[in-house]
Write an enzyme that holds these catalytic residues in place. Sequence first.
Site, PDB file in Angstrom:
ATOM      1  N   GLU A 214       0.792  -1.246   0.000  1.00  0.00           N
ATOM      2  CA  GLU A 214       0.000   0.000   0.000  1.00  0.00           C
ATOM      3  C   GLU A 214       0.823   1.294   0.000  1.00  0.00           C
ATOM      4  OE1 GLU A 214      -2.722  -0.244   3.290  1.00  0.00           O
ATOM      5  OE2 GLU A 214      -3.795  -1.948   2.441  1.00  0.00           O
ATOM      6  N   GLU A 322      -6.084 -10.805  -1.184  1.00  0.00           N
ATOM      7  CA  GLU A 322      -6.924 -10.608   0.012  1.00  0.00           C
ATOM      8  C   GLU A 322      -8.402 -10.548  -0.372  1.00  0.00           C
ATOM      9  OE1 GLU A 322      -5.482  -7.264   2.311  1.00  0.00           O
ATOM     10  OE2 GLU A 322      -3.400  -7.735   1.858  1.00  0.00           O
TER      11      GLU A 322
HETATM   12  C1  XIL Z   1      -6.248  -6.446   8.272  1.00  0.00           C
HETATM   13  C2  XIL Z   1      -6.553  -7.626   9.191  1.00  0.00           C
HETATM   14  O1  XIL Z   1      -7.432  -8.504   8.519  1.00  0.00           O
HETATM   15  C3  XIL Z   1      -7.181  -7.145  10.481  1.00  0.00           C
HETATM   16  O2  XIL Z   1      -7.326  -8.224  11.397  1.00  0.00           O
HETATM   17  C4  XIL Z   1      -6.299  -6.056  11.110  1.00  0.00           C
HETATM   18  O3  XIL Z   1      -6.954  -5.541  12.237  1.00  0.00           O
HETATM   19  C5  XIL Z   1      -6.043  -4.938  10.119  1.00  0.00           C
HETATM   20  O4  XIL Z   1      -5.451  -5.482   8.944  1.00  0.00           O
HETATM   21  N1  XIL Z   1      -4.933  -4.665   3.699  1.00  0.00           N
HETATM   22  C6  XIL Z   1      -3.933  -5.507   4.131  1.00  0.00           C
HETATM   23  C7  XIL Z   1      -4.167  -6.423   5.270  1.00  0.00           C
HETATM   24  O5  XIL Z   1      -2.881  -5.568   3.481  1.00  0.00           O
HETATM   25  O6  XIL Z   1      -3.005  -6.653   6.007  1.00  0.00           O
HETATM   26  C8  XIL Z   1      -5.263  -5.914   6.163  1.00  0.00           C
HETATM   27  O7  XIL Z   1      -5.526  -6.902   7.155  1.00  0.00           O
HETATM   28  C9  XIL Z   1      -6.489  -5.585   5.351  1.00  0.00           C
HETATM   29  C10 XIL Z   1      -6.194  -4.495   4.358  1.00  0.00           C
END
Ligand code: XIL
Length: 410
Positions: A214, A322
């Site tokens: 990101e 994701e």
């Molecule tokens: C999220 C997790 O799922 C949560 O449990 C945590 O509180 C915050 O992070 N983008 C990403 C992930 O790259 O690492 C994030 O994961 C979601 C958004």
Amino acid sequence: MLRKFGKKLSVFMVLVLVVASLSACKGGDDKKNNSTGNEITETVTPSPTEVPATPTPSPNPIDDMTLKEVYKDDFRIGVALPIGYLGKTVLTDEIKSQFNSMTFENSTKPDAILRQAACAAGLPGTYTEPVINLDSIESYMKFAKDNDIAVRFHTLVWHSQTPTWFFTEDYSVGGTKVSREVMLKRLESYIRQVVTLVEEKYPGQVYCYDVVNEAIDPGQGDANGMRKNSLWYEVIGPDFMEYAFKYARQYAPEGVDLYYNDYNCYLKTTQILKALEPIKEAGNIDGIGMQGHISISNSVERAIKAPAVEFTAAGYKVQITELDIGISEESDANLELQAMKYRVLFKKIREAKQEGKINIDCITIWGLYDSASWRQDESPLLYQYRAGKLIRKRAWYGAMQDPSVKAIEL
Ligand code: XIL
């Protein structure tokens, strides 16, 4: 034995549900925010005329098949796991049978690995050699190894879930920030230590690293779209990405892929490709991870397929890292639309892979069941967990290409 989610829908019910859902879709906001606050802008206009219905056979042969089997010739199927599932066989049985890639949801992020007290206590020796600890993943790495599940490591460098004290002189939260030179040394040290430890303790298990997560945010970024609200950017400068990939390449074994990972890639494809250009020229990156936190109002074609095709054409491997598909409210109609969206997404990506248009390596679902999802209010995953049972949702059938789920987007 897993119970199927919901009852098999009759032709009549499918039509009723879909028509009922249309008002919700049409009346919905054009702009939604997902849980990161990232704006999702794309909408698809539903059309009721396109909904033929196929009754589900009983028993349904799909119930005895698994995701990793269905896509074995195309790409890996991954799941993000929090710590805490290992004692529950109802969960681990399904994980073992369905998935062949896994990500730690939070346990391999810098805030889980870095040790503040030890860093501060060890000064001056720890000044450019921070103290790390990876013990919490031990049992999961064993589980992965025992069950032939490859691990994608998420994430070495990120503005979020990285402690602010990591950037200060004395490793205190409010301390003075270190210089660019010192932070580059800490970056090198962190990547070296983490990658070396992973490779020594768990040789061959990690098949890819998210090196940077990101870093591009055209909305609030600099002239090149680089995110400014990042301590990496602030302390080192925009070239922290190039250094991160350089160090990762230096310490990762040959054949282990290095990824840049980001959300809403379809809104910043050009900026991502531009920022990665020097890194690619240096030979320090292999792939781009598209997070895929979408909702049923997103167009798969535009939000996922188009950027994946573009990244492939530019010479990158691609992963959906994701994936979760949110619904605003957990109605039967929405759950059916969600199942359709999963079906279309997997179908289009597989077809594009087979046509040579998307060089996709893995699709990872960001969590196992809805109530443990970071977007639990949007019920975005393939399973529900209720009364000690893991229940396959219609979404699972969609991802499995079950013909009872329509392969169309509404
Ligand atoms: C999220 C997790 O799922 C949560 O449990 C945590 O509180 C915050 O992070 N983008 C990403 C992930 O790259 O690492 C994030 O994961 C979601 C958004």
